[in-house]
Design an enzyme around this catalytic site. Structure first.
Site, PDB file in Angstrom:
ATOM      1  N   THR A  23       0.871  -1.176   0.000  1.00 34.06           N
ATOM      2  CA  THR A  23       0.000   0.000   0.000  1.00 34.06           C
ATOM      3  C   THR A  23       0.910   1.229   0.000  1.00 34.06           C
ATOM      4  O   THR A  23       1.337   1.684  -1.048  1.00 34.06           O
ATOM      5  CB  THR A  23      -0.974  -0.004   1.193  1.00 34.06           C
ATOM      6  OG1 THR A  23      -0.260  -0.287   2.398  1.00 34.06           O
ATOM      7  CG2 THR A  23      -2.053  -1.046   0.992  1.00 34.06           C
TER       8      THR A  23
ATOM      9  N   LYS B 163       4.021  -6.875   4.217  1.00 36.77           N
ATOM     10  CA  LYS B 163       3.817  -5.469   3.888  1.00 36.77           C
ATOM     11  C   LYS B 163       3.410  -4.737   5.147  1.00 36.77           C
ATOM     12  O   LYS B 163       2.883  -5.331   6.098  1.00 36.77           O
ATOM     13  CB  LYS B 163       2.759  -5.282   2.789  1.00 36.77           C
ATOM     14  CG  LYS B 163       1.346  -5.753   3.123  1.00 36.77           C
ATOM     15  CD  LYS B 163       0.481  -4.828   3.942  1.00 36.77           C
ATOM     16  CE  LYS B 163       0.405  -3.436   3.362  1.00 36.77           C
ATOM     17  NZ  LYS B 163      -0.499  -2.565   4.236  1.00 36.77           N
TER      18      LYS B 163
ATOM     19  N   THR C 245       0.641  -8.905  12.803  1.00 35.53           N
ATOM     20  CA  THR C 245       1.177  -7.668  12.258  1.00 35.53           C
ATOM     21  C   THR C 245       0.747  -7.494  10.823  1.00 35.53           C
ATOM     22  O   THR C 245       0.749  -8.439  10.064  1.00 35.53           O
ATOM     23  CB  THR C 245       2.714  -7.661  12.319  1.00 35.53           C
ATOM     24  OG1 THR C 245       3.173  -6.395  11.870  1.00 35.53           O
ATOM     25  CG2 THR C 245       3.317  -8.725  11.464  1.00 35.53           C
TER      26      THR C 245
ATOM     27  N   GLU D  33       5.750   4.998   7.445  1.00 41.17           N
ATOM     28  CA  GLU D  33       5.410   6.098   6.545  1.00 41.17           C
ATOM     29  C   GLU D  33       6.223   7.351   6.882  1.00 41.17           C
ATOM     30  O   GLU D  33       6.133   7.896   7.980  1.00 41.17           O
ATOM     31  CB  GLU D  33       3.911   6.391   6.615  1.00 41.17           C
ATOM     32  CG  GLU D  33       3.104   5.284   5.949  1.00 41.17           C
ATOM     33  CD  GLU D  33       1.625   5.332   6.257  1.00 41.17           C
ATOM     34  OE1 GLU D  33       0.872   4.713   5.490  1.00 41.17           O
ATOM     35  OE2 GLU D  33       1.232   5.960   7.255  1.00 41.17           O
TER      36      GLU D  33
ATOM     37  N   ASN E  77      -0.718  10.468   5.474  1.00 41.75           N
ATOM     38  CA  ASN E  77      -1.985  10.082   6.067  1.00 41.75           C
ATOM     39  C   ASN E  77      -3.069  11.147   5.967  1.00 41.75           C
ATOM     40  O   ASN E  77      -4.255  10.846   6.078  1.00 41.75           O
ATOM     41  CB  ASN E  77      -1.765   9.674   7.530  1.00 41.75           C
ATOM     42  CG  ASN E  77      -1.133   8.300   7.612  1.00 41.75           C
ATOM     43  OD1 ASN E  77      -1.795   7.281   7.412  1.00 41.75           O
ATOM     44  ND2 ASN E  77       0.170   8.245   7.867  1.00 41.75           N
TER      45      ASN E  77
END
Length: 392
Positions: free
Chosen positions: A151, A173, A184, A263, A386
């Site tokens: 993603t 991932k 997880t 991220e 985000n």
């Protein structure tokens, strides 16, 4: 432990496992559907998120894994099939049936996963059409499968290592909404070693506890977390102790890879707590430090504000903390002794905080328990990623 194991330079599958991935129209062009397959039925075990809003694939997956056998895994990215009600569960079942038809097995031998945006209906027709012909694309490179489940990941993630005559391969991932509890992100483990399902379940849980369950990018437990292991037995039995050692090492290494790819992250943060009263308190303090936004921003800014470490330890109200016994180090440089900030060279600590890997160690001096937690720094990139995730 992870550094004692020699991982293969290029990840490979154990004998009898292959994968394929392709774009089926969920994303504009990138791969968005992955199929993992075993030549024969594999014993299997899995752990799933404990979030109270589990995705439809989790609801189905708990039912599927109870059988203890899998022939394959199908996973899509972009849409998570979460908060989609009874229709979402039926779509997950249709996804399993489509993959089963492609692999020549039954739907109860297929584990389904979905990852991506929450609350969007799964475009099941695109998946049903897209999976047709994927069996002909099956190949030996696990990175191909890793690409289809990404993603916000910046790169595909796969590892493999040998244990006796067998191989273990990890494909995963995860980049955000990561603080697991029982599992997880999406992690798939494959081995050609022979184990029965109850043993496999016990080994998986023993490996997940000190690794994936100690990972936190942002304290947020995903609705879709899945960690599954498939063992097709084609290499025969292996020594259980040796197998568990390699399994834990690989899960730990993958945990570090996932943490570093948080991220917007620029640093891998490892927090080592020792001298705790018991395992629960060691776990609590390590997680408190790795989850602290102020510690994360301290690392990002290479700012030696060690009071933030003491704050993160001190707010663990249900733990045994004695300030006059507490010491702390940043990448080996002692910054706290007996609860007091030491006089140290700021320039040296700033330099050590600027390294890609930052190790924070805290000694509590009240017992023998220890724990290590894994995370990353907070950056503007995390906020930007985000702030527009649903719309992108």
């Amino acid at each position: 432990m992870s550094h004692a194991i020699r991982f293969h330079e290029t990840p490979v599958f154990p004998r009898g496992f292959r994968c394929a991935s392709r774009n089926v129209g969920l994303k504009p062009t990138a791969r968005d559907l992955t199929l993992f397959a075993s030549e024969v039925d594999a014993t299997a075990a899995a752990v799933f998120t404990r979030n109270h809003f589990p995705g439809a694939p989790i609801i189905l997956g708990r039912e599927t894994i109870a059988g203890g056998l899998l022939r394959g895994v199908i996973a899509n990215s972009k849409v998570s099939n979460v908060a989609t009600g009874a229709t979402g569960v039926e779509h997950a079942r249709r996804m399993a049936r489509a993959a089963a038809a492609e692999l020549g097995t039954s739907a109860d031998r297929i584990l389904v996963s979905s990852t991506g945006v929450i609350g969007v209906p799964l475009p099941i027709e695109k998946i049903e059409r897209g999976v047709v012909g994927m069996a002909a694309d099956l190949q030996d490179n696990p990175m191909v499968g890793a690409e289809g489940i990404m993603t916000t990941d910046s790169h595909p993630k796969a590892l493999s290592a040998s244990v006796g005559n067998a191989t273990i391969t990890w494909v995963a991932k995860g980049s955000g909404m990561i603080e697991p509890n029982m599992a997880t992100m999406l992690s798939y483990l494959f081995t050609d070693a022979a184990f029965d399902a109850p043993t496999l379940d016990r080994l998986l849980r023993a490996a997940v506890a000190p690794s994936f369950n100690m990972l936190s990018v942002d304290t947020d437990t995903s609705t879709s977390d899945t960690c599954a292991i498939l063992a097709n037995g084609l290499a025969g039995p292996v020594d259980e102790t040796e197998f568990l050692s390699v399994l834990v090492a690989g899960c730990t290494r993958m945990t570090e890879i996932l943490a570093r790819d948080g991220e917007g992250a620029e640093h891998l943060l490892r927090v080592h707590v020792r001298g705790a009263k018991d395992a629960r308190e060691a776990y609590t303090v390590a997680k408190s430090i790795v989850n602290s936004p102020l510690v994360k921003t301290m690392v990002h800014g290479a700012d030696p504000n060690v009071g933030r470490l003491l704050m993160a330890v001190g707010k663990c109200f249900d733990c045994t903390i004695h300030p006059d016994r507490t010491d702390a180090w940043i990448n080996g440089v002692q910054v706290v002794a007996r609860g007091e900030r030491l006089t140290f060279d700021d320039a040296i600590v700033r330099e050590t905080l600027s390294r890609e890997v930052v190790d924070i160690a805290v000694a509590l001096g009240v017992g023998d328990a220890h724990a290590t937690a894994y995370g990353c720094d907070f950056t503007k990139g995390y906020i930007e990623e985000n702030a527009a995730y649903y719309s992108s």
